[in-house]
Enzyme design. Structure first.
Site, mmCIF file in Angstrom:
data_model
loop_
_atom_site.group_PDB
_atom_site.id
_atom_site.type_symbol
_atom_site.label_atom_id
_atom_site.label_comp_id
_atom_site.label_asym_id
_atom_site.label_seq_id
_atom_site.Cartn_x
_atom_site.Cartn_y
_atom_site.Cartn_z
ATOM 1 N N CYS A 1 67.421 41.734 -78.720
ATOM 2 C CA CYS A 1 66.101 42.531 -77.931
ATOM 3 C C CYS A 1 66.963 43.598 -77.017
ATOM 4 O O CYS A 1 66.656 44.834 -77.098
ATOM 5 C CB CYS A 1 65.236 41.938 -77.664
ATOM 6 S SG CYS A 1 64.206 40.604 -78.571
ATOM 7 N N HIS B 1 67.112 47.521 -76.157
ATOM 8 C CA HIS B 1 66.308 47.993 -74.890
ATOM 9 C C HIS B 1 66.895 47.928 -73.507
ATOM 10 O O HIS B 1 66.326 48.316 -72.785
ATOM 11 C CB HIS B 1 64.819 47.216 -74.963
ATOM 12 C CG HIS B 1 64.122 47.645 -76.339
ATOM 13 N ND1 HIS B 1 63.574 48.953 -76.626
ATOM 14 C CD2 HIS B 1 64.137 46.883 -77.303
ATOM 15 C CE1 HIS B 1 62.812 48.818 -77.919
ATOM 16 N NE2 HIS B 1 63.097 47.580 -78.422
ATOM 17 N N ARG C 1 54.176 43.938 -83.158
ATOM 18 C CA ARG C 1 55.374 44.767 -82.929
ATOM 19 C C ARG C 1 56.515 43.926 -82.896
ATOM 20 O O ARG C 1 57.932 44.055 -83.424
ATOM 21 C CB ARG C 1 55.390 45.411 -81.627
ATOM 22 C CG ARG C 1 56.152 46.499 -81.423
ATOM 23 C CD ARG C 1 56.148 47.502 -82.199
ATOM 24 N NE ARG C 1 57.229 48.611 -81.921
ATOM 25 C CZ ARG C 1 58.135 48.557 -82.761
ATOM 26 N NH1 ARG C 1 58.223 47.960 -83.859
ATOM 27 N NH2 ARG C 1 59.291 49.547 -82.476
ATOM 28 N N CYS D 1 60.139 44.422 -85.049
ATOM 29 C CA CYS D 1 61.428 44.397 -84.551
ATOM 30 C C CYS D 1 62.548 43.513 -85.312
ATOM 31 O O CYS D 1 63.603 43.978 -85.493
ATOM 32 C CB CYS D 1 61.509 44.232 -83.083
ATOM 33 S SG CYS D 1 60.821 45.614 -81.878
#
Length: 278
Positions: free
Chosen positions: A192, A196, A235, A239
């Site tokens: 992740c 991000h 979501r 991802c």
């Protein structure tokens, strides 16, 4: 190695397994804030409640135009009808949540009795099942209506996830969520944090990679790609698929722990859901 680079390395590595250090939630949050202050020095902390539009000026203009006639209004209305409608036994959501629909700020939270991270969708379904109703799908459908209504009623409330550090089980759930966030997976070998944090602000196809801060403030979200409103765990699933990793079960332990960690990083930001995104 300057301070910002050290922070980046520390955050993007698998915390604990690589550094062999267990920072407290408050320390993690402070590190997050410092990282983004260095990465985007002109962005006020409170603006991260707007997700990617805190750093994407062009996209923000389009988003603000969309928000004048938001595509999620119908879902809010349908959610209000669900809130008001009694179950077959005569009771309803109001009996499970006597404080009213302004409750989004209370989730996720540590449920000491059940020894699990309690999310809003899970609490809603536990309410239904306790009253003889079938649980709702966790990614699509009516769960988004009731969640949209609650999110809208809770706008302006502050994210304030409490991780009781005196409860080893709660800390374990938090640490598992943190480890999930920084662990690489899938055929693309991304975490992740790869998108991000490491690559935040960069463009992939037509989208700007959003900052981790504020990721949870605006869910459920209407996405143009979906043509409807979807949950945070939907979501998460998307991802995982994007990096060619097998998704976990919506509202399973893995995603609930991830939500616990990720939401706690946004403590102090206003809730402004439901949101609209590409």
């Amino acid at each position: 190695m300057d301070k910002l680079l050290k922070l980046t390395v520390a955050l993007v590595m698998t915390v604990g397994a690589v550094l062999n250090v267990q920072a407290s939630p408050d320390e993690d949050r402070a590190t997050y804030k410092t990282y983004y202050e260095g990465r985007f020095p002109g962005v006020p902390f409170e603006d991260y409640a707007n997700g990617v539009y805190a750093i994407d000026k062009v996209g923000r203009e389009n988003w603000e135009t969309i928000e004048e006639f938001p595509p999620y209004e119908l879902f809010i209305d349908e959610g209000e009808a669900m809130w008001e409608k009694p179950f077959a036994n005569g009771k309803g959501y109001k009996d499970c949540f006597p404080e009213g629909p302004v409750i989004a700020q209370n989730y996720p939270s540590w449920d000491k009795k059940q020894s699990i991270v309690m999310t809003l969708p899970l609490a809603l379904n536990q309410c239904r099942e306790a009253n003889g109703e079938k649980p709702l799908n966790y990614k699509k459908g009516s769960i988004n209506n009731i969640a949209s209504y609650i999110a809208y009623q809770s706008r302006g409330k502050m994210t304030n996830v409490v991780v009781p550090e005196d409860d080893p089980r709660a800390m374990e759930a938090y640490e598992k969520g943190k480890k999930f966030y920084f662990t690489r997976r899938g055929q693309l070998n991304f975490s992740c944090a790869s998108c991000h944090m490491q690559s935040v602000g960069m463009q992939i196809r037509s989208e700007i990679l959003s900052p981790a801060l504020g990721h949870t403030t605006h869910f459920p979200v209407y996405r143009s790609k979906w043509g409807t409103v979807g949950t945070l765990h939907r979501r998460f699933t998307g991802c995982n698929k994007n990096i060619r990793a097998k998704p976990f079960k919506a509202q399973g332990e893995e995603y609930r722990n991830l939500e616990y960690f990720l939401t706690s990083m946004s403590n102090g930001l206003e809730l402004n859901g439901p949101g609209a995104r590409k």
